[in-house]
Design an enzyme around this catalytic site. Sequence first.
Site, short mmCIF file in Angstrom:
data_model
loop_
_atom_site.label_atom_id
_atom_site.label_comp_id
_atom_site.label_asym_id
_atom_site.label_seq_id
_atom_site.Cartn_x
_atom_site.Cartn_y
_atom_site.Cartn_z
N THR A 166 3.53 -28.02 53.85
CA THR A 166 4.01 -27.41 52.60
C THR A 166 2.87 -27.39 51.57
O THR A 166 2.00 -28.25 51.62
CB THR A 166 5.10 -28.33 52.03
N ARG A 193 17.22 -23.61 59.84
CA ARG A 193 16.94 -25.01 59.46
C ARG A 193 16.41 -25.06 58.02
O ARG A 193 15.64 -24.20 57.59
CB ARG A 193 15.92 -25.57 60.44
N VAL A 194 16.85 -26.04 57.25
CA VAL A 194 16.36 -26.21 55.88
C VAL A 194 15.73 -27.60 55.76
O VAL A 194 16.32 -28.59 56.20
CB VAL A 194 17.51 -26.09 54.85
N GLY A 195 14.55 -27.66 55.20
CA GLY A 195 13.86 -28.94 55.02
C GLY A 195 14.03 -29.47 53.61
O GLY A 195 15.00 -29.19 52.91
N ASP A 196 13.05 -30.24 53.16
CA ASP A 196 13.10 -30.86 51.84
C ASP A 196 12.69 -29.93 50.70
O ASP A 196 13.13 -30.10 49.55
CB ASP A 196 12.16 -32.07 51.80
N THR A 215 5.09 -33.30 50.89
CA THR A 215 4.80 -32.49 52.07
C THR A 215 5.03 -33.40 53.28
O THR A 215 4.91 -34.62 53.17
CB THR A 215 3.35 -31.96 52.03
N GLY A 216 5.38 -32.81 54.41
CA GLY A 216 5.61 -33.63 55.60
C GLY A 216 6.88 -33.20 56.31
O GLY A 216 7.36 -32.08 56.11
N GLY A 218 10.34 -32.57 56.74
CA GLY A 218 11.35 -32.40 55.70
C GLY A 218 12.63 -33.17 55.92
O GLY A 218 13.27 -33.61 54.95
N1 GLY Z 1 8.11 -30.23 54.21
C1 GLY Z 1 8.40 -28.96 54.68
C2 GLY Z 1 9.51 -28.89 55.60
O1 GLY Z 1 9.78 -29.83 56.35
O2 GLY Z 1 10.17 -27.88 55.63
#
Ligand code: GLY
Length: 280
Positions: A166, A193-196, A215-216, A218
Amino acid sequence: MENIIYLHGGVGGHTDYSERVRGYAMNSMTGDSLESAIHGVLQLEDDPDFNAGTGSYPRIDGSIQMDAAVMTEKTFGSVIAIEHVRNPVLVARDVMEKSPHVMMSGDGAIEFARKMGHGFYDVSTERTLERHIKMLTKIKEGTDSLNDKEKFIRDILGFGESTGDTVGAIARINGKFAVAVSTGGSVPMLRGRVGDTPIIGCGFYCGPKGGIVTTGIGEEIAKRMLCYNIYNQIGSDSLKNILDDAVKDFGDILVGIIAVTRDEYASSANGNMSTGIHIF
Ligand code: GLY
């Protein structure tokens, strides 16, 4: 109080782009924290070497869905799984400033973007398509080296290498904070899919005490509501210690954090993370 623009280009990349990221931070100087944070992310989205906007990684089915968010001390806006726009961060800003909503997703987000004047744009690049094919081949071949996420994808789809690169920005201008984030997601991932990144308190948070972006991977960041959790710890220890402790909690799960408070700034990551700061 000095003005600060602090950017990162994601954790887990093999190349150190810090010099370029520093240049983007310098180019982002404005008199307004939101403008500066958005301008920082905009440059990273337009740079195909970063996993946001142009250069975003495809989902397992080949589609590219992106997430982005912006936040000031008072409000926020985010887009979830948006496709075919050049700069998701600008659509997130429009959600915040021109709609009665704070989050928009999928087809509705795309329709909203078109109404706001964001035209069709193909964000795929040769590099991301090649990488996608490499990942599919690895998962299909199914070696012992697959991680849990790769095994899950293989089990349900018959089809790794995790990344979380990210991009993010924090600006403190004239004592006011703003943050912006944008991502193509953390591969491998299913469509939808939805991350952080687009979730308040998880991939970003901003208030009068400071701004934090992550970042990482999510899923792990979201489980910890990482940014809100860190925000609530501001002042309890040095900022660097707070971030280092948060990163330690991830073990070897990829994560990176940058944060700016009223009197400190710091970063911490358990993988290579390109960062750039401009203080003026
Ligand atoms: N940090 C970005 C994601 O996992 O979508």
